[in-house]
Design an enzyme around this catalytic site. Structure first.
Site, PDB file in Angstrom:
ATOM      1  CB  SER A   1      85.995  -1.372  12.968  1.00 18.14           C
ATOM      2  OG  SER A   1      86.699  -2.607  12.924  1.00 18.14           O
TER       3      SER A   1
ATOM      4  CE1 TYR B   1      82.334  -3.725  16.474  1.00 18.07           C
ATOM      5  CE2 TYR B   1      83.805  -4.237  14.646  1.00 18.07           C
ATOM      6  CZ  TYR B   1      83.550  -3.570  15.818  1.00 18.07           C
ATOM      7  OH  TYR B   1      84.494  -2.714  16.345  1.00 18.07           O
TER       8      TYR B   1
HETATM    9  P1  NAI Z   1      85.211  -0.819  25.191  1.00 17.95           P
HETATM   10  O1  NAI Z   1      84.310  -1.995  25.335  1.00 17.95           O
HETATM   11  O2  NAI Z   1      86.474  -0.765  25.957  1.00 17.95           O
HETATM   12  O3  NAI Z   1      84.402   0.527  25.497  1.00 17.95           O
HETATM   13  C1  NAI Z   1      83.163   0.751  24.912  1.00 17.95           C
HETATM   14  C2  NAI Z   1      82.555   2.019  25.456  1.00 17.95           C
HETATM   15  O4  NAI Z   1      81.276   2.189  24.850  1.00 17.95           O
HETATM   16  C3  NAI Z   1      82.329   1.986  26.950  1.00 17.95           C
HETATM   17  O5  NAI Z   1      82.587   3.258  27.485  1.00 17.95           O
HETATM   18  C4  NAI Z   1      80.839   1.677  27.081  1.00 17.95           C
HETATM   19  O6  NAI Z   1      80.247   2.237  28.247  1.00 17.95           O
HETATM   20  C5  NAI Z   1      80.304   2.374  25.849  1.00 17.95           C
HETATM   21  N1  NAI Z   1      79.033   1.820  25.416  1.00 17.95           N
HETATM   22  C6  NAI Z   1      78.761   0.575  24.949  1.00 17.95           C
HETATM   23  N2  NAI Z   1      77.448   0.465  24.685  1.00 17.95           N
HETATM   24  C7  NAI Z   1      76.895   1.665  24.983  1.00 17.95           C
HETATM   25  C8  NAI Z   1      75.569   2.179  24.940  1.00 17.95           C
HETATM   26  N3  NAI Z   1      74.535   1.428  24.527  1.00 17.95           N
HETATM   27  N4  NAI Z   1      75.366   3.458  25.327  1.00 17.95           N
HETATM   28  C9  NAI Z   1      76.393   4.211  25.760  1.00 17.95           C
HETATM   29  N5  NAI Z   1      77.659   3.803  25.829  1.00 17.95           N
HETATM   30  C10 NAI Z   1      77.891   2.532  25.448  1.00 17.95           C
HETATM   31  O7  NAI Z   1      85.466  -0.687  23.611  1.00 17.95           O
HETATM   32  P2  NAI Z   1      86.644  -0.006  22.783  1.00 17.95           P
HETATM   33  O8  NAI Z   1      87.534  -1.071  22.324  1.00 17.95           O
HETATM   34  O9  NAI Z   1      87.196   1.152  23.499  1.00 17.95           O
HETATM   35  O10 NAI Z   1      85.818   0.482  21.494  1.00 17.95           O
HETATM   36  C11 NAI Z   1      85.509   1.839  21.229  1.00 17.95           C
HETATM   37  C12 NAI Z   1      85.052   1.950  19.781  1.00 17.95           C
HETATM   38  O11 NAI Z   1      86.118   1.536  18.918  1.00 17.95           O
HETATM   39  C13 NAI Z   1      83.862   1.046  19.449  1.00 17.95           C
HETATM   40  O12 NAI Z   1      82.990   1.725  18.571  1.00 17.95           O
HETATM   41  C14 NAI Z   1      84.506  -0.134  18.752  1.00 17.95           C
HETATM   42  O13 NAI Z   1      83.631  -0.792  17.874  1.00 17.95           O
HETATM   43  C15 NAI Z   1      85.657   0.550  18.032  1.00 17.95           C
HETATM   44  N6  NAI Z   1      86.736  -0.378  17.683  1.00 17.95           N
HETATM   45  C16 NAI Z   1      87.478  -1.029  18.659  1.00 17.95           C
HETATM   46  C17 NAI Z   1      88.492  -1.893  18.301  1.00 17.95           C
HETATM   47  C18 NAI Z   1      89.331  -2.628  19.295  1.00 17.95           C
HETATM   48  O14 NAI Z   1      90.194  -3.424  18.866  1.00 17.95           O
HETATM   49  N7  NAI Z   1      89.178  -2.416  20.585  1.00 17.95           N
HETATM   50  C19 NAI Z   1      88.802  -2.144  16.875  1.00 17.95           C
HETATM   51  C20 NAI Z   1      87.981  -1.409  15.948  1.00 17.95           C
HETATM   52  C21 NAI Z   1      86.992  -0.554  16.354  1.00 17.95           C
END
Ligand code: NAI
Length: 259
Positions: A151, A164
């Protein structure tokens, strides 16, 4: 004619947290480029919905996994290998955010929860991947691409998100360390650093007019990022086009970090 190295036919990709958000954006592009795609997520129903979408392009399966649990990860990796025979690309994308009122008031259990998913989860996932890839390389079949979702919080200061940010900084460091140790097996390891992306994780910010005015107006691309903005980097990193690209940080943020 398409540029041949981007063709992922014959490759298997695993995306953790691939049932929605950035992970699904990556998984869909990988499937479109010809890869067979395994997704891991906690919610079996959401996994089924994503697999229905991905199966339009080729073989795809979902696995109900909690990446924070070592046994869950090891069992899921073994099941993925049984079903697909091999894994070439692993994208450790599953992650959670959990805002605290302030650093001083951050509950220890919130800190530990974020570490368990965002750091332990990446460690368990990539360790399982490396065990497979190293064994495969020793049997004469080297190669592989590992990707950790970090991130901008890894390289900028995130107020109320020290837990985080610490996990994301750790992911960057872990990818570099994996890259150095595994290059001899033909493996690349890189980190992707998203900016502000419209997913479930940022729902609170998307609803905030103050956030729209103070933050999104500072994104040079003048919009929220979308999950599909991560398709290109996923295909590049999974493909032979990136065979000499390792230990790097890919900032995908519409220019936010440099403005
Ligand atoms: P989201 O909340 O839309 O999706 C998260 C995904 O991770 C989901 O598929 C969920 O099932 C899975 N997940 C969460 N905890 C889990 C666990 N314990 N075991 C298995 N699966 C698990 O999040 P998003 O935004 O798509 O984020 C994806 C990655 O990108 C994350 O690592 C997040 O930190 C990173 N990120 C996101 C940003 C944003 O602005 N959305 C910015 C910077 C980084």
């Amino acid at each position: 004619m398409a540029y041949a190295p981007f063709d992922l036919s014959g490759k298997v990709a695993l995306v953790t947290g691939g049932n929605r958000g950035i992970g699904l954006g990556m998984a869909e592009a990988l499937a479109q480029a010809g890869a067979e795609v395994a997704i891991w997520g906690r919610d079996a129903k959401r996994n089924d919905e994503a697999v229905a979408q991905l199966s339009k392009y080729g073989k795809s399966r979902g696995y109900a996994v909690d990446v924070a649990l070592e046994q869950s990860v090891d069992d899921a990796f073994a099941a993925t290998l049984r079903d697909f025979g091999r894994v070439d690309t692993v994208i450790a994308n599953a992650g959670i955010g959990a805002a605290a009122p302030s650093f001083s008031e951050m509950p220890t259990e919130t800190y530990r929860k974020v570490l368990s998913v965002n750091l332990d989860g990446v460690f368990f996932t990539l360790r399982a991947a490396c065990r497979h890839i190293v064994e495969r390389a020793k049997n004469g079949d080297p190669g592989g691409s590992l990707v950790g979702l970090a991130s901008l919080a890894a390289i900028e200061g995130q107020a109320r998100g020290q837990h985080y940010a610490a996990t994301k900084g750790a992911v960057v460091s872990m990818m570099k360390a994996i890259a150095v140790e595994h290059a001899r097996y033909g493996v690349r390891a890189n980190a992707v650093l998203p900016g502000w992306i419209a997913t479930d994780m940022t729902e609170f910010a998307q609803q905030s007019p103050v956030f729209a005015e103070k933050v999104i107006t500072r994104v040079p691309s003048r919009r929220w990022g979308k999950p599909e903005d991560f398709g290109g980097i996923a295909v590049y990193l999974a493909s032979d086009a990136s065979s000499y690209h390792s230990g790097d940080l890919f900032v995908i943020d519409g220019g936010y970090a440099i403005f």
